[in-house]
Design a protein around this motif. Structure first.
Motif, PDB file in Angstrom:
ATOM      1  N   LEU A  79      -2.360  -4.254   4.264  1.00 49.96           N
ATOM      2  CA  LEU A  79      -1.720  -2.957   4.032  1.00 49.96           C
ATOM      3  C   LEU A  79      -0.408  -2.840   4.803  1.00 49.96           C
ATOM      4  N   GLY A  80      -0.391  -3.328   6.036  1.00 51.02           N
ATOM      5  CA  GLY A  80       0.836  -3.278   6.814  1.00 51.02           C
ATOM      6  C   GLY A  80       1.954  -4.066   6.157  1.00 51.02           C
ATOM      7  N   ALA A  81       1.631  -5.279   5.688  1.00 52.17           N
ATOM      8  CA  ALA A  81       2.650  -6.121   5.067  1.00 52.17           C
ATOM      9  C   ALA A  81       3.095  -5.570   3.722  1.00 52.17           C
ATOM     10  N   ALA A  82       2.125  -5.137   2.905  1.00 49.16           N
ATOM     11  CA  ALA A  82       2.466  -4.670   1.560  1.00 49.16           C
ATOM     12  C   ALA A  82       3.270  -3.381   1.594  1.00 49.16           C
ATOM     13  N   LEU A  83       2.871  -2.426   2.426  1.00 48.76           N
ATOM     14  CA  LEU A  83       3.585  -1.150   2.468  1.00 48.76           C
ATOM     15  C   LEU A  83       4.969  -1.314   3.087  1.00 48.76           C
ATOM     16  N   ALA A  84       5.103  -2.230   4.031  1.00 45.26           N
ATOM     17  CA  ALA A  84       6.436  -2.519   4.559  1.00 45.26           C
ATOM     18  C   ALA A  84       7.321  -3.103   3.463  1.00 45.26           C
ATOM     19  N   ALA A  85       6.761  -3.998   2.648  1.00 48.36           N
ATOM     20  CA  ALA A  85       7.530  -4.578   1.550  1.00 48.36           C
ATOM     21  C   ALA A  85       7.921  -3.514   0.529  1.00 48.36           C
ATOM     22  N   ILE A  86       6.989  -2.633   0.201  1.00 47.66           N
ATOM     23  CA  ILE A  86       7.299  -1.555  -0.745  1.00 47.66           C
ATOM     24  C   ILE A  86       8.429  -0.688  -0.208  1.00 47.66           C
ATOM     25  N   GLY A  87       8.376  -0.403   1.080  1.00 44.93           N
ATOM     26  CA  GLY A  87       9.393   0.449   1.677  1.00 44.93           C
ATOM     27  C   GLY A  87      10.799  -0.083   1.537  1.00 44.93           C
ATOM     28  N   THR A  88      10.945  -1.385   1.362  1.00 45.33           N
ATOM     29  CA  THR A  88      12.291  -1.971   1.226  1.00 45.33           C
ATOM     30  C   THR A  88      12.857  -1.805  -0.177  1.00 45.33           C
ATOM     31  N   ALA A  98      11.810   0.969  -2.388  1.00 46.31           N
ATOM     32  CA  ALA A  98      11.331   2.247  -2.911  1.00 46.31           C
ATOM     33  C   ALA A  98      12.355   3.344  -2.714  1.00 46.31           C
ATOM     34  N   LEU A  99      12.354   4.294  -3.641  1.00 53.35           N
ATOM     35  CA  LEU A  99      13.097   5.519  -3.423  1.00 53.35           C
ATOM     36  C   LEU A  99      12.396   6.340  -2.337  1.00 53.35           C
ATOM     37  N   PRO A 100      13.116   7.208  -1.629  1.00 52.05           N
ATOM     38  CA  PRO A 100      12.470   8.037  -0.602  1.00 52.05           C
ATOM     39  C   PRO A 100      11.312   8.834  -1.189  1.00 52.05           C
ATOM     40  N   GLY A 101      10.175   8.818  -0.482  1.00 54.15           N
ATOM     41  CA  GLY A 101       9.018   9.575  -0.939  1.00 54.15           C
ATOM     42  C   GLY A 101       8.276   8.953  -2.095  1.00 54.15           C
ATOM     43  N   ALA A 102       8.527   7.688  -2.385  1.00 55.59           N
ATOM     44  CA  ALA A 102       7.878   7.034  -3.527  1.00 55.59           C
ATOM     45  C   ALA A 102       6.359   7.054  -3.390  1.00 55.59           C
ATOM     46  N   LYS A 103       5.682   7.089  -4.548  1.00 57.96           N
ATOM     47  CA  LYS A 103       4.226   7.133  -4.602  1.00 57.96           C
ATOM     48  C   LYS A 103       3.668   5.719  -4.763  1.00 57.96           C
ATOM     49  N   VAL A 104       2.572   5.455  -4.066  1.00 53.48           N
ATOM     50  CA  VAL A 104       1.893   4.161  -4.154  1.00 53.48           C
ATOM     51  C   VAL A 104       0.460   4.424  -4.602  1.00 53.48           C
ATOM     52  N   VAL A 105       0.103   3.909  -5.769  1.00 53.11           N
ATOM     53  CA  VAL A 105      -1.200   4.181  -6.363  1.00 53.11           C
ATOM     54  C   VAL A 105      -2.255   3.257  -5.761  1.00 53.11           C
ATOM     55  N   LEU A 106      -3.279   3.861  -5.171  1.00 51.52           N
ATOM     56  CA  LEU A 106      -4.429   3.120  -4.675  1.00 51.52           C
ATOM     57  C   LEU A 106      -5.542   3.260  -5.706  1.00 51.52           C
ATOM     58  N   GLY A 107      -5.576   2.275  -6.613  1.00 52.92           N
ATOM     59  CA  GLY A 107      -6.647   2.197  -7.594  1.00 52.92           C
ATOM     60  C   GLY A 107      -7.533   1.028  -7.220  1.00 52.92           C
ATOM     61  N   SER A 108      -7.093  -0.182  -7.621  1.00 50.29           N
ATOM     62  CA  SER A 108      -7.679  -1.432  -7.116  1.00 50.29           C
ATOM     63  C   SER A 108      -9.203  -1.422  -7.214  1.00 50.29           C
ATOM     64  N   GLY A 109      -9.693  -1.360  -8.471  1.00 54.12           N
ATOM     65  CA  GLY A 109     -11.119  -1.176  -8.701  1.00 54.12           C
ATOM     66  C   GLY A 109     -12.006  -2.265  -8.134  1.00 54.12           C
ATOM     67  N   ALA A 110     -11.612  -3.529  -8.318  1.00 55.98           N
ATOM     68  CA  ALA A 110     -12.452  -4.614  -7.808  1.00 55.98           C
ATOM     69  C   ALA A 110     -12.527  -4.574  -6.291  1.00 55.98           C
ATOM     70  N   ALA A 111     -11.402  -4.310  -5.652  1.00 51.74           N
ATOM     71  CA  ALA A 111     -11.354  -4.308  -4.192  1.00 51.74           C
ATOM     72  C   ALA A 111     -12.204  -3.193  -3.597  1.00 51.74           C
ATOM     73  N   ARG A 112     -12.267  -2.059  -4.254  1.00 56.31           N
ATOM     74  CA  ARG A 112     -13.002  -0.933  -3.669  1.00 56.31           C
ATOM     75  C   ARG A 112     -14.442  -0.824  -4.140  1.00 56.31           C
ATOM     76  N   ARG A 126       3.278   6.479   5.342  1.00 58.38           N
ATOM     77  CA  ARG A 126       4.186   7.498   5.883  1.00 58.38           C
ATOM     78  C   ARG A 126       5.268   6.885   6.757  1.00 58.38           C
ATOM     79  N   ALA A 127       4.935   5.808   7.445  1.00 55.70           N
ATOM     80  CA  ALA A 127       5.913   5.159   8.319  1.00 55.70           C
ATOM     81  C   ALA A 127       7.078   4.588   7.529  1.00 55.70           C
ATOM     82  N   HIS A 128       6.892   4.419   6.211  1.00 54.42           N
ATOM     83  CA  HIS A 128       7.958   3.876   5.356  1.00 54.42           C
ATOM     84  C   HIS A 128       8.424   4.903   4.326  1.00 54.42           C
ATOM     85  N   ASP A 129       8.152   6.183   4.586  1.00 51.60           N
ATOM     86  CA  ASP A 129       8.522   7.271   3.679  1.00 51.60           C
ATOM     87  C   ASP A 129       7.920   7.065   2.291  1.00 51.60           C
ATOM     88  N   LEU A 130       6.646   6.694   2.271  1.00 46.82           N
ATOM     89  CA  LEU A 130       5.894   6.511   1.044  1.00 46.82           C
ATOM     90  C   LEU A 130       4.697   7.453   1.033  1.00 46.82           C
TER      91      LEU A 130
END
Length: 260
Positions: free
Chosen positions: A82-91, A93-107, A134-138
Protein backbone atom coordinates in the motif's frame (compact mmCIF):
# COMPACT_ATOMS: atom_id res chain seq x y z
CA UNK A 1 -9.16 20.32 -13.09
CA UNK A 2 -11.98 18.28 -14.58
CA UNK A 3 -15.60 19.37 -14.36
CA UNK A 4 -17.75 17.38 -11.91
CA UNK A 5 -19.77 16.14 -14.88
CA UNK A 6 -16.71 14.69 -16.64
CA UNK A 7 -17.15 11.19 -18.02
CA UNK A 8 -14.22 8.81 -18.30
CA UNK A 9 -13.47 5.17 -18.98
CA UNK A 10 -11.34 2.34 -17.61
CA UNK A 11 -9.09 1.05 -20.38
CA UNK A 12 -5.45 -0.08 -20.51
CA UNK A 13 -2.79 2.52 -21.23
CA UNK A 14 -2.41 1.01 -24.68
CA UNK A 15 -5.94 2.23 -25.49
CA UNK A 16 -5.85 5.51 -23.57
CA UNK A 17 -5.09 7.73 -26.54
CA UNK A 18 -7.89 6.09 -28.51
CA UNK A 19 -10.31 6.67 -25.62
CA UNK A 20 -9.43 10.34 -25.38
CA UNK A 21 -9.73 10.73 -29.15
CA UNK A 22 -13.20 9.18 -28.92
CA UNK A 23 -14.24 11.87 -26.47
CA UNK A 24 -13.50 10.55 -22.98
CA UNK A 25 -12.73 13.36 -20.54
CA UNK A 26 -10.23 11.13 -18.73
CA UNK A 27 -8.99 7.57 -18.43
CA UNK A 28 -9.22 5.81 -15.06
CA UNK A 29 -6.11 3.61 -14.92
CA UNK A 30 -5.85 0.34 -13.09
CA UNK A 31 -3.12 0.36 -10.47
CA UNK A 32 -2.35 -3.35 -10.79
CA UNK A 33 -1.54 -4.26 -14.36
CA UNK A 34 -0.95 -0.71 -15.55
CA UNK A 35 0.59 1.72 -13.09
CA UNK A 36 2.69 -0.45 -10.75
CA UNK A 37 4.72 -3.60 -11.22
CA UNK A 38 7.05 -5.87 -9.26
CA UNK A 39 10.77 -5.49 -9.85
CA UNK A 40 13.27 -8.35 -9.96
CA UNK A 41 13.46 -8.32 -6.15
CA UNK A 42 9.69 -8.57 -5.79
CA UNK A 43 9.25 -4.95 -4.71
CA UNK A 44 6.39 -2.88 -6.07
CA UNK A 45 7.04 0.45 -7.78
CA UNK A 46 5.68 2.67 -10.54
CA UNK A 47 6.16 1.18 -13.98
CA UNK A 48 8.72 3.45 -15.71
CA UNK A 49 6.80 2.97 -18.95
CA UNK A 50 3.64 4.57 -17.53
CA UNK A 51 3.32 8.04 -19.09
CA UNK A 52 -0.40 8.90 -18.93
CA UNK A 53 -1.79 12.33 -17.98
CA UNK A 54 -2.76 12.95 -14.37
CA UNK A 55 -6.01 11.12 -13.59
CA UNK A 56 -8.90 11.87 -11.21
CA UNK A 57 -9.48 8.23 -10.21
CA UNK A 58 -7.80 4.82 -10.18
CA UNK A 59 -9.12 1.25 -10.04
CA UNK A 60 -7.86 -2.22 -9.04
CA UNK A 61 -5.68 -1.09 -6.15
CA UNK A 62 -4.48 -4.47 -4.83
CA UNK A 63 -3.23 -7.65 -6.56
CA UNK A 64 -5.28 -10.77 -5.97
CA UNK A 65 -2.55 -12.66 -4.14
CA UNK A 66 -2.17 -10.09 -1.35
CA UNK A 67 -4.31 -11.22 1.63
CA UNK A 68 -6.32 -8.31 2.99
CA UNK A 69 -8.68 -10.18 5.30
CA UNK A 70 -6.63 -13.14 6.54
CA UNK A 71 -6.13 -12.55 10.27
CA UNK A 72 -3.26 -15.09 10.35
CA UNK A 73 -1.22 -13.53 7.51
CA UNK A 74 1.83 -11.33 8.06
CA UNK A 75 0.55 -7.74 7.68
CA UNK A 76 3.96 -6.48 6.56
CA UNK A 77 3.57 -7.19 2.82
CA UNK A 78 0.20 -5.40 2.76
CA UNK A 79 1.68 -2.35 4.46
CA UNK A 80 4.66 -2.33 2.11
CA UNK A 81 2.48 -2.71 -0.97
CA UNK A 82 0.00 0.00 0.00
CA UNK A 83 2.82 2.40 0.79
CA UNK A 84 4.52 1.81 -2.56
CA UNK A 85 1.34 1.77 -4.65
CA UNK A 86 -0.23 4.89 -3.15
CA UNK A 87 3.05 6.77 -3.44
CA UNK A 88 3.17 5.80 -7.12
CA UNK A 89 -0.43 6.89 -7.64
CA UNK A 90 0.34 10.21 -6.02
CA UNK A 91 2.89 10.98 -8.72
CA UNK A 92 0.33 10.69 -11.53
CA UNK A 93 -2.92 11.82 -9.87
CA UNK A 94 -4.91 15.00 -9.89
CA UNK A 95 -5.29 16.57 -6.41
CA UNK A 96 -7.89 14.68 -4.39
CA UNK A 97 -8.01 11.77 -6.82
CA UNK A 98 -10.08 8.73 -5.82
CA UNK A 99 -8.56 5.26 -5.46
CA UNK A 100 -11.03 2.38 -5.65
CA UNK A 101 -10.49 -0.42 -3.14
CA UNK A 102 -12.37 -3.31 -4.68
CA UNK A 103 -9.88 -6.14 -5.19
CA UNK A 104 -12.28 -9.02 -4.63
CA UNK A 105 -9.79 -11.88 -4.59
CA UNK A 106 -7.47 -10.08 -2.19
CA UNK A 107 -10.20 -9.30 0.32
CA UNK A 108 -11.99 -12.65 0.20
CA UNK A 109 -12.18 -14.24 3.64
CA UNK A 110 -10.20 -17.52 3.59
CA UNK A 111 -12.00 -20.79 4.27
CA UNK A 112 -12.03 -21.50 7.99
CA UNK A 113 -11.04 -17.99 9.07
CA UNK A 114 -13.15 -16.54 11.93
CA UNK A 115 -15.43 -14.01 10.24
CA UNK A 116 -15.20 -11.38 12.98
CA UNK A 117 -11.40 -11.52 12.95
CA UNK A 118 -11.32 -11.37 9.15
CA UNK A 119 -13.61 -8.34 9.08
CA UNK A 120 -11.51 -6.64 11.75
CA UNK A 121 -8.36 -7.30 9.75
CA UNK A 122 -9.91 -5.86 6.60
CA UNK A 123 -11.07 -2.82 8.58
CA UNK A 124 -7.46 -2.27 9.63
CA UNK A 125 -6.42 -2.42 5.97
CA UNK A 126 -9.07 0.11 4.94
CA UNK A 127 -7.90 2.52 7.65
CA UNK A 128 -4.29 2.06 6.64
CA UNK A 129 -5.07 2.63 2.97
CA UNK A 130 -7.09 5.74 3.87
CA UNK A 131 -4.28 7.22 5.93
CA UNK A 132 -1.53 6.42 3.44
CA UNK A 133 -3.67 7.87 0.65
CA UNK A 134 -4.20 11.12 2.53
CA UNK A 135 -0.44 11.62 2.69
CA UNK A 136 -0.50 11.86 -1.12
CA UNK A 137 -3.71 13.92 -1.41
CA UNK A 138 -5.69 10.86 -2.47
CA UNK A 139 -9.04 9.48 -1.28
CA UNK A 140 -9.78 5.78 -0.89
CA UNK A 141 -13.30 4.66 -1.79
CA UNK A 142 -14.58 1.20 -0.89
CA UNK A 143 -16.26 -0.79 -3.65
CA UNK A 144 -18.94 -3.41 -2.89
CA UNK A 145 -18.55 -6.42 -5.22
CA UNK A 146 -21.11 -9.11 -6.03
CA UNK A 147 -20.81 -12.52 -4.44
CA UNK A 148 -19.26 -14.06 -7.54
CA UNK A 149 -16.13 -11.98 -6.93
CA UNK A 150 -15.80 -11.98 -3.14
CA UNK A 151 -17.48 -13.15 0.05
CA UNK A 152 -16.89 -9.85 1.85
CA UNK A 153 -19.10 -6.76 1.38
CA UNK A 154 -21.48 -7.53 -1.48
CA UNK A 155 -23.74 -4.48 -1.43
CA UNK A 156 -23.72 -0.76 -0.83
CA UNK A 157 -25.76 -1.06 2.36
CA UNK A 158 -23.43 -3.77 3.63
CA UNK A 159 -20.35 -1.69 2.89
CA UNK A 160 -21.80 1.35 4.66
CA UNK A 161 -22.70 -0.77 7.70
CA UNK A 162 -19.17 -2.21 7.76
CA UNK A 163 -17.59 1.25 7.74
CA UNK A 164 -19.90 2.43 10.52
CA UNK A 165 -19.45 -0.72 12.59
CA UNK A 166 -15.68 -0.25 12.57
CA UNK A 167 -15.76 3.52 13.01
CA UNK A 168 -14.01 4.16 9.70
CA UNK A 169 -14.50 7.80 8.82
CA UNK A 170 -13.42 9.55 5.65
CA UNK A 171 -14.09 6.59 3.34
CA UNK A 172 -17.06 6.62 0.96
CA UNK A 173 -18.38 3.76 -1.15
CA UNK A 174 -18.57 3.13 -4.90
CA UNK A 175 -21.86 2.75 -6.72
CA UNK A 176 -20.98 0.32 -9.51
CA UNK A 177 -24.06 -0.47 -11.57
CA UNK A 178 -22.66 -3.83 -12.69
CA UNK A 179 -22.33 -5.01 -9.10
CA UNK A 180 -25.65 -3.46 -8.06
CA UNK A 181 -27.49 -5.32 -10.82
CA UNK A 182 -25.56 -8.59 -10.50
CA UNK A 183 -26.15 -8.66 -6.74
CA UNK A 184 -29.84 -7.82 -7.20
CA UNK A 185 -29.54 -4.78 -4.95
CA UNK A 186 -32.67 -2.61 -5.33
CA UNK A 187 -32.11 1.00 -6.32
CA UNK A 188 -34.17 1.91 -3.27
CA UNK A 189 -31.36 0.46 -1.15
CA UNK A 190 -28.82 2.47 -3.12
CA UNK A 191 -30.92 5.60 -2.58
CA UNK A 192 -31.02 4.93 1.17
CA UNK A 193 -27.24 5.29 1.29
CA UNK A 194 -26.71 7.63 -1.65
CA UNK A 195 -25.21 10.30 0.57
CA UNK A 196 -22.28 7.93 1.16
CA UNK A 197 -21.47 7.47 -2.53
CA UNK A 198 -17.96 8.68 -3.39
CA UNK A 199 -17.50 7.33 -6.92
CA UNK A 200 -19.57 5.84 -9.73
CA UNK A 201 -18.85 3.05 -12.23
CA UNK A 202 -21.27 2.50 -15.10
CA UNK A 203 -22.12 -0.35 -17.45
CA UNK A 204 -25.21 -1.76 -19.11
CA UNK A 205 -26.78 -5.20 -19.49
CA UNK A 206 -24.14 -7.92 -19.62
CA UNK A 207 -21.52 -5.37 -18.60
CA UNK A 208 -21.58 -3.90 -22.07
CA UNK A 209 -21.46 -0.21 -23.00
CA UNK A 210 -24.01 2.15 -21.43
CA UNK A 211 -26.94 2.67 -23.76
CA UNK A 212 -26.87 -0.82 -25.26
CA UNK A 213 -29.11 -2.58 -22.75
CA UNK A 214 -31.87 -2.04 -20.21
CA UNK A 215 -30.03 -1.44 -16.95
CA UNK A 216 -31.18 1.72 -15.08
CA UNK A 217 -28.22 3.98 -15.85
CA UNK A 218 -30.26 7.19 -15.79
CA UNK A 219 -32.06 6.17 -12.60
CA UNK A 220 -28.81 5.46 -10.78
CA UNK A 221 -27.41 8.82 -11.85
CA UNK A 222 -30.56 10.59 -10.68
CA UNK A 223 -30.36 8.87 -7.29
CA UNK A 224 -26.74 9.81 -6.62
CA UNK A 225 -27.01 13.34 -7.99
CA UNK A 226 -30.11 14.09 -5.91
CA UNK A 227 -28.19 12.93 -2.84
CA UNK A 228 -25.45 15.45 -3.60
CA UNK A 229 -22.86 13.41 -5.47
CA UNK A 230 -20.90 15.92 -7.52
CA UNK A 231 -18.10 13.74 -8.85
CA UNK A 232 -17.03 12.31 -12.16
CA UNK A 233 -18.54 9.22 -13.81
CA UNK A 234 -16.46 6.29 -15.08
CA UNK A 235 -17.57 3.72 -17.62
CA UNK A 236 -16.29 0.24 -16.76
CA UNK A 237 -17.48 -2.39 -19.19
CA UNK A 238 -16.56 -4.93 -21.85
CA UNK A 239 -15.92 -3.59 -25.33
CA UNK A 240 -16.22 -5.24 -28.70
CA UNK A 241 -14.77 -2.32 -30.66
CA UNK A 242 -13.74 0.53 -28.36
CA UNK A 243 -13.33 3.13 -31.11
CA UNK A 244 -16.74 2.34 -32.56
CA UNK A 245 -18.66 1.94 -29.30
CA UNK A 246 -17.19 4.52 -26.93
CA UNK A 247 -18.51 7.76 -28.54
CA UNK A 248 -22.11 6.56 -28.31
CA UNK A 249 -21.60 5.33 -24.72
CA UNK A 250 -20.17 8.69 -23.66
CA UNK A 251 -23.02 10.54 -25.33
CA UNK A 252 -25.57 8.30 -23.62
CA UNK A 253 -24.09 8.88 -20.15
CA UNK A 254 -23.85 12.63 -20.67
CA UNK A 255 -27.48 12.78 -21.80
CA UNK A 256 -28.58 10.63 -18.85
CA UNK A 257 -26.68 12.63 -16.24
CA UNK A 258 -28.88 15.24 -14.53
CA UNK A 259 -25.71 17.12 -13.61
CA UNK A 260 -24.76 18.83 -10.38
Amino acid sequence: MLAPTAVGVIVPSTQAALARAAGADYVEPTVVGDLVRRDAQGRWARDPGYTQPAAPSFAVLVPGDLPLSDPTADPGPVTDYLGAALAAIGTVALPGAKVVLGSGAARTVPDGAPLDAARARFADVVRQARDLARAHDLRVVLEPLHAGETNLLNGIGEAVAFLDEHGIEGVDVVADLFHVMTAGEPLADVAAHADRIGHVHLADTGRRAPGTGDWPVAELLRVVREAGYDGTLTIECRWGDLAAELPAALAFVRAADPGV
